[in-house]
Design an enzyme around this catalytic site. Sequence first.
Site, PDB file in Angstrom:
ATOM      1  N   HIS A 126      -9.275   4.189  -1.363  1.00  0.00           N
ATOM      2  CA  HIS A 126      -7.918   3.632  -1.276  1.00  0.00           C
ATOM      3  C   HIS A 126      -7.615   2.704  -2.461  1.00  0.00           C
ATOM      4  CE1 HIS A 126      -4.239   2.122   0.262  1.00  0.00           C
ATOM      5  NE2 HIS A 126      -4.690   1.149   1.024  1.00  0.00           N
ATOM      6  N   CYS A 182       0.824  -1.219   0.000  1.00  0.00           N
ATOM      7  CA  CYS A 182       0.000   0.000   0.000  1.00  0.00           C
ATOM      8  C   CYS A 182       0.854   1.264   0.000  1.00  0.00           C
ATOM      9  CB  CYS A 182      -0.951  -0.016   1.184  1.00  0.00           C
ATOM     10  SG  CYS A 182      -1.979  -1.498   1.168  1.00  0.00           S
ATOM     11  N   CYS A 211     -13.058   0.564   8.216  1.00  0.00           N
ATOM     12  CA  CYS A 211     -12.149   0.181   7.114  1.00  0.00           C
ATOM     13  C   CYS A 211     -12.086   1.254   6.030  1.00  0.00           C
ATOM     14  CB  CYS A 211     -12.636  -1.100   6.449  1.00  0.00           C
ATOM     15  SG  CYS A 211     -12.751  -2.507   7.563  1.00  0.00           S
ATOM     16  N   SER A 212     -10.960   1.281   5.334  1.00  0.00           N
ATOM     17  CA  SER A 212     -10.860   2.090   4.119  1.00  0.00           C
ATOM     18  C   SER A 212     -11.628   1.398   2.999  1.00  0.00           C
ATOM     19  CB  SER A 212      -9.392   2.272   3.733  1.00  0.00           C
ATOM     20  OG  SER A 212      -8.771   1.009   3.588  1.00  0.00           O
TER      21      SER A 212
END
Lengths: 418, 418
Positions: free
Chosen positions: B365, B103, B237-238
């Site tokens: 994301h 990431c 959460c993203s």
Amino acid sequence: MSRKVYVAGAAHTPFIGKFHPDFIWKKHPDFGKRENPTLEDYVHRAALGALEDAGADPNQVDKAYVGNFVGELFSNQGHLGAVLAAAHPGLQGVPTMRVEGACASGALAVSAGVDAIRAGADLVLVVGAEVQTTENAKVGADYLARAAHYRTQRAIDPFTFPALFARRMRAYSEAFGLEPAELAKVVVNAYGNANKNPNAHMRTVRMSLENASEASDKNPCFLSNEELQPFMKVSDCSQVSDGGSAIVLASKEGLEKLGRGGGQTVEVIACAQATGPITGPEDLTRMEITKLAADRAYAQAGVGPKDVQVAEVHDCFAVAQLLAVEALGFADGPGGARKLIAEDAMAIGGRIPVNTGGGLMAFGHPVGATGVKQIGELYRQLLGKCGDYQVPGEPTLALAQNMGGDDRTAVVTVLRRG
Amino acid sequence: MSRKVYVAGAAHTPFIGKFHPDFIWKKHPDFGKRENPTLEDYVHRAALGALEDAGADPNQVDKAYVGNFVGELFSNQGHLGAVLAAAHPGLQGVPTMRVEGACASGALAVSAGVDAIRAGADLVLVVGAEVQTTENAKVGADYLARAAHYRTQRAIDPFTFPALFARRMRAYSEAFGLEPAELAKVVVNAYGNANKNPNAHMRTVRMSLENASEASDKNPCFLSNEELQPFMKVSDCSQVSDGGSAIVLASKEGLEKLGRGGGQTVEVIACAQATGPITGPEDLTRMEITKLAADRAYAQAGVGPKDVQVAEVHDCFAVAQLLAVEALGFADGPGGARKLIAEDAMAIGGRIPVNTGGGLMAFGHPVGATGVKQIGELYRQLLGKCGDYQVPGEPTLALAQNMGGDDRTAVVTVLRRG
């Protein structure tokens, strides 16, 4: 003007796979008792080997790079920078990244490392590694097709890349009249070199001119695409290998930190890259992106093709070696590789020895390792460390060409002993 | 001593996925009529957008980098350097490589670009992109688990990363006594910011404090691992997003080539990285690798945490935002994020505005894009271009933190308007 960059050490693991005596498969006596090394193993072993060869302590490393193509697929593992950081407590915290450009991933990692030195780092570790034997050949070919434009090129054949280079072979034969025995000489030379190289995948496999010249049950034309099938035999291909290679790059200050300020050095006098659109190439009889990278490298280095005394080129297929040596200017223009073959010019004792350790065809081709291995091999040639396959005459200038996809990414690096 | 590096332009595509009005799925009126953009589309659109924003002609680009995590898996496409080279005829031949660190792939591409400028390039294009919606959530979670140590960590839960951060959440709660309503405030702030951002994945989704505080049928604790299940709700959460971001980096000479030698500039005064072993972390209540990168960045920049006026942090999960702002020194030590929450310090009008466009949780994301997007967002904040979510007071100093895996790769970048 810019900071000088040196190679300070190199190491390879053995490259192994089918037909290598240490490769574990169902007919190996150790089958079920032990397993082949993992991608993680190769990253760690190559890294620690190169640091030892350079006499460098892991915590002296300023930055590190890992070249790898598809670890996510064959080994379910990405984030290989953090995998490298687990190799030794001294590497914890070292800025490390993975770099990818298909089969040029290794040279791109070298290129990123060269930029890191030029940008201010003193010691940079560059590792390349790949494992490809966890899946069968057809699944593997599908994974490797991600180096091409998958959406438009995957369907050419179950073995996409052999088919793309069969297309090259057909075009080359039509344009320049190449005979099967001429291509076979290139293959035989690669295997002969590998037979002298203890780290080569094909170190125990003999290849005769007869075997390499004709298709047979043991050496079939394996493509399904009927138009391209006659133009690619198994012996024309590089190996599906596992393995790792690593080098240590250093600035002048970096060499001094290693206590190697004096004595012989190997300097990276050029490291040039070019990238072409994934949907190409246009002219199948030339490697135009490799030529562009080579032109830039010669300009950076202030040398020409005639100055190169030993070379590593990206012979992912036999025809690729011909196209590469032409793009690099070693031959008299397109089609000129035939003359080099006729003169044995690319043999170890020839005018321009190419792939002295066996190249991708016989040293093997663990994809991400290859571009790093090339630099390590030339470093060893320039220092006279290549044993049975050492080039005579104490060469001082060497060149490597690493390629991703069908001449889509090319990196040309020039090294000089000083 | 080293060459100065500036940001000269930035662009994002919209980040889209489930709950975004333009995302095509079976209940969308255009389902079957058109398809969502591909990874290739995102790479091209972001790149051309950033070049346009910078006023740069594609053939002025000296080098280019693509940040991407797992294009080989979600899109069957690697070799993204050559994919970028197909975006425009002017980009053909430009040396381009793909960079990966899970990431943190985006920030690593930025970091490689910064090194390229320091090593001599004048104009560098940095693109980040990811597509993740081609597979369902469980398959996607398996792909993303390749950011962790797959062999030893995959089995923790079908959703490996949510489970790893549930473990962080449990440790944080036990150590510092965090209440559900406190974490919910962080989530609500992210969505509120995204609601003002036309490019945000969650731009039309409202999130109330009540919804974010408690698990419910619409906001379940979705882990299978029973010990960790209570510590991770969907709202923590993203997003699983598709999208692309790009920036143009320039040397002083590069700015002059763009006709922007005078006037306001945004300089990269630090870009520091640290990488920890893939098998970590050891202390679940701290982000030690982020702290190491931050310490290095502050030293490079000659500034401290109190000087930062706007920040982008890697809130892949709500608890990650707390750990990040503590590691970056914005809070009073470990556990200090609770006070920042109580004071609304991280809101757009607060003392240290964080993730003003919605962050990973609500801007979205698209993994490889995130680290590039952060720099683009801060560039826009420093130039007063953020419209409805512009930070007041004309900030001059900004910081981004991008993270790969569970704090295994961290990149901290500091920008200053001059």
